[in-house]
Design a protein around this motif. Structure first.
Motif, PDB file in Angstrom:
ATOM      1  N   TYR A  79       0.842  -1.196   0.000  1.00 22.06           N
ATOM      2  CA  TYR A  79       0.000   0.000   0.000  1.00 22.06           C
ATOM      3  C   TYR A  79       0.875   1.243   0.000  1.00 22.06           C
ATOM      4  CZ  TYR A  79      -3.927  -2.970   1.381  1.00 22.06           C
ATOM      5  OH  TYR A  79      -4.894  -3.935   1.417  1.00 22.06           O
ATOM      6  N   ARG A  80       0.333   2.322  -0.536  1.00 20.25           N
ATOM      7  CA  ARG A  80       0.966   3.645  -0.445  1.00 20.25           C
ATOM      8  C   ARG A  80      -0.047   4.616   0.132  1.00 20.25           C
ATOM      9  NH1 ARG A  80       4.084   4.818  -6.053  1.00 20.25           N
ATOM     10  NH2 ARG A  80       1.948   5.085  -6.737  1.00 20.25           N
ATOM     11  N   PHE A  81       0.407   5.422   1.085  1.00 18.80           N
ATOM     12  CA  PHE A  81      -0.419   6.466   1.678  1.00 18.80           C
ATOM     13  C   PHE A  81       0.178   7.800   1.266  1.00 18.80           C
ATOM     14  CE2 PHE A  81      -0.947   2.750   4.260  1.00 18.80           C
ATOM     15  CZ  PHE A  81      -2.280   2.754   4.603  1.00 18.80           C
ATOM     16  N   ILE A  82      -0.600   8.608   0.579  1.00 22.40           N
ATOM     17  CA  ILE A  82      -0.109   9.882   0.064  1.00 22.40           C
ATOM     18  C   ILE A  82      -0.857  10.998   0.784  1.00 22.40           C
ATOM     19  CG2 ILE A  82       0.187  11.304  -1.993  1.00 22.40           C
ATOM     20  CD1 ILE A  82      -0.050   8.583  -3.578  1.00 22.40           C
ATOM     21  N   PHE A  83      -0.122  11.773   1.583  1.00 22.98           N
ATOM     22  CA  PHE A  83      -0.688  12.903   2.312  1.00 22.98           C
ATOM     23  C   PHE A  83      -0.540  14.138   1.441  1.00 22.98           C
ATOM     24  CE2 PHE A  83       0.200   9.832   5.502  1.00 22.98           C
ATOM     25  CZ  PHE A  83      -0.693  10.060   6.528  1.00 22.98           C
ATOM     26  N   GLN A  84      -1.669  14.811   1.141  1.00 24.73           N
ATOM     27  CA  GLN A  84      -1.636  15.977   0.264  1.00 24.73           C
ATOM     28  C   GLN A  84      -2.478  17.105   0.835  1.00 24.73           C
ATOM     29  OE1 GLN A  84      -3.025  14.092  -3.384  1.00 24.73           O
ATOM     30  NE2 GLN A  84      -0.998  14.400  -4.263  1.00 24.73           N
ATOM     31  N   SER A  85      -2.064  18.307   0.518  1.00 29.20           N
ATOM     32  CA  SER A  85      -2.832  19.515   0.813  1.00 29.20           C
ATOM     33  C   SER A  85      -2.909  20.308  -0.476  1.00 29.20           C
ATOM     34  CB  SER A  85      -2.149  20.342   1.895  1.00 29.20           C
ATOM     35  OG  SER A  85      -2.085  19.629   3.099  1.00 29.20           O
TER      36      SER A  85
END
Length: 108
Positions: A79-85
């Motif tokens: 899995y990849r978790f991508i934190f974005q704003s």
């Protein structure tokens, strides 16, 4: 009279500082995009947009006890978790997650 002349610019500066502090990164819309490895590619699995849930995940990652080691996995992350704003020009933060074959351990 001199005090009033100094008070007006001082109050103006204070209002500008308070307004700047209220517009912090935490108040902006943030989300986490979760991608799952499907074959050779990552496909979007879920998108978390609720501010409370995003903050909870960030708190969990911050409060966890981490071992700083060099990890060399033989396979791509599960899995990849991508934190974005969206309002911030900074690069997105990506966490990769591997699940052990016996499903007892998670490596990040």
């Amino acid at each position: 009279m001199k005090r009033v002349l100094y008070l007006i610019p001082f109050m103006g500066i204070m209002f500008v500082l308070v307004a700047g502090c209220l517009n912090s990164v935490e108040n902006e819309e943030q989300f986490i995009k979760v991608q799952k490895l499907m074959g050779d590619e990552y496909e979007d699995f879920k998108k978390v947009t609720d501010k409370k849930k995003v903050q909870k995940v960030k708190d969990i990652l911050y409060d966890s006890e981490w071992e700083h080691t060099k990890v060399d996995m033989a396979r791509p992350a599960d899995y990849r978790f991508i934190f974005q704003s969206p309002g911030i020009a900074a690069k997105a933060v990506v966490y990769e997650l591997w699940i052990s074959p016996n499903k007892e351990q998670v490596n990040l």
